[in-house]
Design a protein around this motif. Structure first.
Motif, PDB file in Angstrom:
ATOM      1  N   MET A  67       7.710  24.239 -15.407  1.00  0.00           N
ATOM      2  CA  MET A  67       8.762  23.625 -16.218  1.00  0.00           C
ATOM      3  C   MET A  67      10.133  23.771 -15.554  1.00  0.00           C
ATOM      4  N   ILE A  68      10.339  24.916 -14.918  1.00  0.00           N
ATOM      5  CA  ILE A  68      11.651  25.192 -14.336  1.00  0.00           C
ATOM      6  C   ILE A  68      11.726  24.678 -12.899  1.00  0.00           C
ATOM      7  N   LYS A  69      10.602  24.173 -12.424  1.00  0.00           N
ATOM      8  CA  LYS A  69      10.469  23.668 -11.059  1.00  0.00           C
ATOM      9  C   LYS A  69      10.831  24.721 -10.021  1.00  0.00           C
ATOM     10  N   THR A  70      10.107  25.835 -10.099  1.00  0.00           N
ATOM     11  CA  THR A  70      10.279  26.881  -9.093  1.00  0.00           C
ATOM     12  C   THR A  70       8.900  27.467  -8.829  1.00  0.00           C
ATOM     13  N   THR A  71       8.835  28.554  -8.067  1.00  0.00           N
ATOM     14  CA  THR A  71       7.544  29.154  -7.725  1.00  0.00           C
ATOM     15  C   THR A  71       7.182  30.270  -8.708  1.00  0.00           C
TER      16      THR A  71
ATOM     17  N   MET B   6      12.091  37.076 -12.144  1.00  0.00           N
ATOM     18  CA  MET B   6      13.067  36.872 -13.220  1.00  0.00           C
ATOM     19  C   MET B   6      12.571  37.482 -14.532  1.00  0.00           C
ATOM     20  N   VAL B   7      11.284  37.315 -14.799  1.00  0.00           N
ATOM     21  CA  VAL B   7      10.723  37.876 -16.028  1.00  0.00           C
ATOM     22  C   VAL B   7      10.881  39.402 -16.029  1.00  0.00           C
ATOM     23  N   LYS B   8      10.723  39.976 -14.845  1.00  0.00           N
ATOM     24  CA  LYS B   8      10.917  41.410 -14.712  1.00  0.00           C
ATOM     25  C   LYS B   8      12.348  41.783 -15.110  1.00  0.00           C
ATOM     26  N   ARG B   9      13.300  40.988 -14.596  1.00  0.00           N
ATOM     27  CA  ARG B   9      14.712  41.270 -14.917  1.00  0.00           C
ATOM     28  C   ARG B   9      14.979  41.115 -16.408  1.00  0.00           C
TER      29      ARG B   9
ATOM     30  N   THR C  71      21.240  30.954 -14.969  1.00  0.00           N
ATOM     31  CA  THR C  71      19.831  30.972 -14.598  1.00  0.00           C
ATOM     32  C   THR C  71      19.013  31.734 -15.633  1.00  0.00           C
ATOM     33  N   GLU C  72      19.506  32.910 -15.995  1.00  0.00           N
ATOM     34  CA  GLU C  72      18.795  33.691 -17.010  1.00  0.00           C
ATOM     35  C   GLU C  72      18.704  32.910 -18.315  1.00  0.00           C
ATOM     36  N   GLU C  73      19.806  32.272 -18.692  1.00  0.00           N
ATOM     37  CA  GLU C  73      19.798  31.478 -19.924  1.00  0.00           C
ATOM     38  C   GLU C  73      18.763  30.361 -19.854  1.00  0.00           C
ATOM     39  N   ASN C  74      18.674  29.717 -18.690  1.00  0.00           N
ATOM     40  CA  ASN C  74      17.704  28.629 -18.557  1.00  0.00           C
ATOM     41  C   ASN C  74      16.268  29.116 -18.696  1.00  0.00           C
ATOM     42  N   TYR C  75      16.001  30.283 -18.179  1.00  0.00           N
ATOM     43  CA  TYR C  75      14.660  30.849 -18.338  1.00  0.00           C
ATOM     44  C   TYR C  75      14.344  31.086 -19.819  1.00  0.00           C
ATOM     45  N   LEU C  76      15.301  31.666 -20.533  1.00  0.00           N
ATOM     46  CA  LEU C  76      15.065  31.950 -21.954  1.00  0.00           C
ATOM     47  C   LEU C  76      14.789  30.655 -22.720  1.00  0.00           C
ATOM     48  N   LYS C  77      15.588  29.647 -22.429  1.00  0.00           N
ATOM     49  CA  LYS C  77      15.423  28.365 -23.126  1.00  0.00           C
ATOM     50  C   LYS C  77      14.058  27.761 -22.816  1.00  0.00           C
ATOM     51  N   THR C  78      13.661  27.845 -21.551  1.00  0.00           N
ATOM     52  CA  THR C  78      12.375  27.291 -21.141  1.00  0.00           C
ATOM     53  C   THR C  78      11.223  28.014 -21.833  1.00  0.00           C
ATOM     54  N   ILE C  79      11.288  29.340 -21.856  1.00  0.00           N
ATOM     55  CA  ILE C  79      10.222  30.098 -22.509  1.00  0.00           C
ATOM     56  C   ILE C  79      10.165  29.756 -23.998  1.00  0.00           C
ATOM     57  N   PHE C  80      11.341  29.603 -24.610  1.00  0.00           N
ATOM     58  CA  PHE C  80      11.368  29.237 -26.030  1.00  0.00           C
ATOM     59  C   PHE C  80      10.667  27.899 -26.266  1.00  0.00           C
ATOM     60  N   LYS C  81      10.978  26.921 -25.418  1.00  0.00           N
ATOM     61  CA  LYS C  81      10.370  25.598 -25.590  1.00  0.00           C
ATOM     62  C   LYS C  81       8.863  25.643 -25.394  1.00  0.00           C
ATOM     63  N   LEU C  82       8.409  26.492 -24.476  1.00  0.00           N
ATOM     64  CA  LEU C  82       6.966  26.623 -24.263  1.00  0.00           C
ATOM     65  C   LEU C  82       6.306  27.327 -25.452  1.00  0.00           C
TER      66      LEU C  82
ATOM     67  N   SER D 230       1.078  33.899 -25.768  1.00  0.00           N
ATOM     68  CA  SER D 230       2.047  34.217 -24.732  1.00  0.00           C
ATOM     69  C   SER D 230       2.009  33.178 -23.609  1.00  0.00           C
ATOM     70  N   ILE D 231       3.123  33.066 -22.919  1.00  0.00           N
ATOM     71  CA  ILE D 231       3.354  31.974 -21.969  1.00  0.00           C
ATOM     72  C   ILE D 231       3.037  32.426 -20.552  1.00  0.00           C
ATOM     73  N   SER D 232       2.278  31.609 -19.840  1.00  0.00           N
ATOM     74  CA  SER D 232       1.865  31.986 -18.487  1.00  0.00           C
ATOM     75  C   SER D 232       3.002  31.796 -17.489  1.00  0.00           C
ATOM     76  N   THR D 233       2.948  32.619 -16.457  1.00  0.00           N
ATOM     77  CA  THR D 233       3.926  32.541 -15.371  1.00  0.00           C
ATOM     78  C   THR D 233       3.957  31.142 -14.758  1.00  0.00           C
ATOM     79  N   ASN D 234       2.781  30.580 -14.541  1.00  0.00           N
ATOM     80  CA  ASN D 234       2.704  29.237 -13.959  1.00  0.00           C
ATOM     81  C   ASN D 234       3.350  28.171 -14.837  1.00  0.00           C
ATOM     82  N   ALA D 235       3.168  28.289 -16.147  1.00  0.00           N
ATOM     83  CA  ALA D 235       3.743  27.296 -17.059  1.00  0.00           C
ATOM     84  C   ALA D 235       5.268  27.296 -16.948  1.00  0.00           C
TER      85      ALA D 235
END
Lengths: 223, 223
Positions: free
Chosen positions: B33-37, B44-47, B6-17, B24-29
């Motif tokens: 992309m990750i299809k979550t809230t 997760m960003v906090k973590r 999950t953490e890896e997927n977040y990093l990859k998503t932020i990179f693509k954005l 900087s990338i918005s929380t909503n974006a």
DNA sequence: AAATATTTTTAGATAAGTCTAAAAATCCTT
DNA sequence: AAGGATTTTTAGACTTATCTAAAAATATTT
């Protein structure tokens, strides 16, 4: 049904214990193999039971259902196919591939498994000499035999020793006749029943009848 | 550092954005992309921030740190290497491999990635024409060019259309000049600048200069 | 068969990752 | 610059998978 990797690992572990012991599997045995506590196993077994993947009665041990067993065998199929891939195609040694295959076995794609099997030309045994379950979950078990029982041109993997004396183990150490080593019988000498063997597709040397009588092997030849 | 998928997927998503948008990338974006809230993303960003993988200030958006970016690029490298493997070795089509690669990219083994890269002969682009980051995370971006800019014997993938008229789209539909199709320029006719092309290593046909001027391609040739 | 030892289960806590609903901050419009 | 709209964060709850400690059941010993 989508299972977590954890659930899959439990099914595989229970399957392996069923292979090794007969009768239902104790909570402690599972806990020990999976390196967790008995309490965790109780919880997980409960979950797997609600999913109809195991049969379990309180204090009575666990057995896989048909469904659970099928899933476990498919995992083992994938594990061993990936190990074959890593050794045959990516040039890893047979003793380096377990951890990678442990991850790869959880990749979920029926067609990928099928294509991989084709790519590898439908292997029947993995690099450790263990049988690869077929698409229907059928496993052809090979019984261990003594190295001296092999005929000319047969190939096998060393799986164990009969004589545990330190003298013999020392001999094995120096000759590199280690667990997992691949052996091909090039010649059986009639006169003294000694063998000319080839080790790991490389060097050839002779071993006495006595040595051949004290090494267990798993034949890789398909029946 | 061991990260969850999950953490890896977040990093990859932020990179693509980050690749797509600057700043900087918005929380909503990320959430979209990750299809979550958005709430989950905030958590997760906090973590990820406590792990020094992203920079993030409340209400101010997110950016990867050097460390986070390196991990993301390595994931993309693995993803694209596995896609190449699936297409080149297991004969999948380029449009079938994404979901499998999405799982395979999380396999943790540096040496496996290295061996896979060697096995594939160090590919520079994946089957979609996207660049494969090298071991150091360097990515050679290919700018989109017009099909008509290609020279003889160059190979490219169709990545977009310039003319969005339904007449043109209809023409593309019937000729199978779809997004992702592989094109090789066999000949450039001097007289009218028309092209003789080969589609997906199969049928050959001619296209006019006008068509070539309205199709974007990504050249697969290595600079 | 009673006492003891072992095994298994339950109870309650913790951490990761998710959600909905509400609160807080920022942005946008006039 | 005030007010409303949007975005982001917080609060609190839920699930999965784990743990320790205690209770319950089963096995073993004498």
């Amino acid at each position: 049904m989508i299972l977590s990797q954890t659930e899959e690992n439990y099914l595989k572990t229970i399957f392996k214990l069923e292979e090794k012991f007969s009768g239902s599997i104790s909570t402690n045995a599972i806990a020990e193999m999976i390196k967790t506590t008995a309490a965790s196993v109780t919880d997980m077994v409960k979950r797997l039971r609600t999913k109809k993947l195991v049969d379990h009665e309180k204090y009575k041990g666990t057995l896989l259902t048909k469904k659970g067993s099928a899933i476990a065998k498919n995992l083992i199929r994938k594990h061993r196919l990936w190990e074959s891939f890593l050794v045959e195609k990516l040039n890893f040694n047979w003793d380096e591939v377990h951890d990678m295959a442990e991850q790869l076995e959880h990749i979920k794609s029926k067609i990928l498994t099928k294509r991989l099997d084709e790519f590898l030309d439908h292997p029947k045994f993995d690099p450790h000499g263990d049988p690869i379950p077929d698409e229907n979950g059928k496993i052809v078990y090979q019984s261990e035999i003594l190295l001296s029982e092999l005929k000319q041109n047969q190939t096998a993997l060393i799986t164990g020793v009969k004589d545990h004396s330190s003298k013999f183990l020392q001999y094995l150490e120096t000759t590199k006749l280690v667990l997992g080593a691949k052996i091909k019988v090039l010649d059986v000498v009639d006169y003294d029943s000694s063998l000319l063997i080839q080790l790991n597709n490389k060097k050839e040397f002779r071993i006495s009848e006595k040595v051949g009588n004290n090494l267990f092997v798993k034949s890789k030849s398909v029946i």
